[in-house]
Design a protein around this motif. Sequence first.
Motif, short mmCIF file in Angstrom:
data_model
loop_
_atom_site.label_atom_id
_atom_site.label_comp_id
_atom_site.label_asym_id
_atom_site.label_seq_id
_atom_site.Cartn_x
_atom_site.Cartn_y
_atom_site.Cartn_z
N PHE A 235 1.10 -1.55 0.11
CA PHE A 235 -0.13 0.28 -0.34
C PHE A 235 0.51 1.01 0.29
N THR B 206 0.29 4.21 -2.33
CA THR B 206 -1.29 3.91 -3.33
C THR B 206 -2.04 5.59 -3.02
N ASP B 207 -1.44 6.43 -2.43
CA ASP B 207 -2.33 7.32 -1.40
C ASP B 207 -1.74 8.77 -2.72
N PRO C 47 -1.41 -2.45 -4.45
CA PRO C 47 -1.86 -3.45 -4.26
C PRO C 47 -1.96 -4.56 -4.50
N TYR D 24 -5.83 4.57 -2.58
CA TYR D 24 -6.42 4.18 -1.32
C TYR D 24 -7.20 5.28 -0.97
N PRO E 198 0.45 4.79 3.23
CA PRO E 198 -0.20 4.67 1.91
C PRO E 198 0.71 6.03 0.61
#
Length: 743
Positions: A59, A62-63, A70, A98, A647
């Motif tokens: 993760f 991912t943000d 993921p 995310y 993330p």
Amino acid sequence: MVPRRTDWRGDRHAAQPRDCDNGMMWLRLWAAMVIALALPLHAGPAPRPAEPVDHVDPFIGTDGTGHTFPGPSRPFAMVQPGPDNADSGWAFTSGYQYRAPQIIGFSQNRASGTGIPELGDVLLQPSQTRRDDFASRYAKDSERATPGYYAVTLADNGVRVELTSSLRTTFHRYSFDKVGRVWVLADLQHGLTFMTDRQPVLSNDVRMTKYGFEGVQQRTNWTRRTVAFSVAFDHPVAEVIAMPPRATDAAPRFLLAFDLKGGRVLQAKIGLSTADIAGARLNRKEIGGWNFAQVAADSKAEWNRLLGRVRIEGPQQQQRIFTTALYHAFLHPSVISDRDGRWRGPDGKIRKAAKGLRYSTFSLWDSFRAAQPLYTLLVPERVDDFANSLLDYADATGRLPIWPIWGGETGTMIGEPALPVLADIWAKGFRGFDGKRALATMVATASEDAALSQWSIYDRYGYYPYDKVEGEAVSSTLEAGIGVDAVARMAQLLGDNATAQRFRMRAQGWRKLIDPETRLARGRDSEGNWRTPFDPLKPTSPLNNPGDYTEANAWQYSWTPALFDPQGLGEAMGGAAHFRQMLDRFFFELKPSSGAEYLGQEAMIGQYAHGNEPSHHIAWLYAFTDSPETGHRLVHRIAHDFYKDSPDGIIGNEDAGQMSAWYIFATLGFYPVQPASAQYVAGIPLAGRAHIRVPGRPALDIIREGSGDRLGSVVLDGAPLTPTAIAHRRLVRGGKLTFTTKR
């Protein structure tokens, strides 16, 4: 386990002891309590030692702008299944963000951390019931991700989705809330696209089978490509319902019904291929049987072996960031050849590799800087196949690729970044490809005009005049220098002195753009006049031309010649003292840019923008000044501030491994400032100890002695090394590499 209080005194429902036994009873209980308190707090088997995969968090990145995903993958795999939250937009280049609230389905391939979306083929979405909209909300705490495995519960669809994969085939397992008939949406129109108004499907051929469906599509988005697929479920298809086509659909969407009778689990295997349906079917058979747990376990074991090649000693957070960076770096390039060796090239023709694997997803403008050099150090068994893949691409198009994915050429970015990659591989002693073939291909790529490399203009003026090319003239000139210098190095290694001298002279074109007033690389027209007005802080790119720079400004791009001639750049900037002063001003006096994150203007220290690759080598240039310790401090600051165990832990596109490769090298204590030189520049390792164990090579142990921020010496098995020229060939011979620090 420490006994509970009621264990000492006996359960109140137990038979009571006789009075004459009371003394002995309390004596026994007292002895038992003393023994119990002396035992470890956790009874039973000792916990297993941590494995490399335990330190990976897929993760991370991912943000935000990291654009990682993921979903599971094997190392350098053809397929990467995963959840898609949307099908278009810059934020969803990997299909996932995310904080997105819903999942629209699970497609079978994607790229990690790129700046443009692509792939996202064959989307499947299960549901307990037939619904008008199969998109579903999900709880974040229902998501699980580890190398080789991903799972999430779709709250609206009543199903737990689990994903794993082999090299070329994805494996889905759906566990439904109830028994009976269940549904799977198959969306063949879906794909990850940048522009929603562009039709990505050019042609489509799909046929149903008893247990699934097969087909082949021609698609266009970032590149034109062919994708073939073979999908098989472990239950027969009970019903097929065609979904009403939308106005923009050129490929079918249909619902598949399955009667699970008394069961609740449905499984699917999806093989993909660039060649044809037969190739996809063959690839699908890479997974025999329906043992999902075994495939996931095999993937975990493969990742453990690969990630275990490098281990560091340090806090748990640092180990998670580092090992996750290794994981991300080992996702690409991606295998493109089928099990029988066939693959489709950028000319649309199917080829067959004589031996080895063929790869695509080379984010070369990014990865030539650190990711590709990292592979020569940590995965040498793949490097010759990387080189042969690049050369085979050139056979199809007449020149080396710039940014290939899924067998197609995107032509994205400037320069010819495959040139330093090949020169670096050859300089480091790899001989699993034809050097003369490589040199001939490199010469052609660095001589014959193409869309962005207009060599006739470059040779006429010695640089790219801004009135003769369509933007990015300064960046293109500096990147041209990287490429032609790499050709010169390759020719020299092969004994072709005439070619080496010719290209060495061509590599000096950057000097004509160093403005003596500002000592920065500044645009000039065909008459030799400087660009006026000149704003060295304004970042430009094709997205906001006219401008002379590629996702950067004059201050950020002027350090580019150091990638092949750091001493020459230092002299052009006024000598060692002025060179350091320019660096100091760049990092500490100029204010960060704002509002241009789409140009990589993020993760900034002064004008240094770690969010984009042109800045990645600049902190290491202090090694060529009288203040190398300033660079050491900056490297530590960059690693600390811009890499997190969360993330949002990657600021700026991951770019198929480059962002992670920077962190890996920083942690180990050296960096390939000149990628085609087969040398590294020393820093101070972020980890106190690191251990590199690559099969077929002697072990390399890296030790940091002292807690200072100034480098005293770098010694390998008692022999001192030059901090600005650590030879790759010495490191791969193994030994004890010691960095001694001082205050």
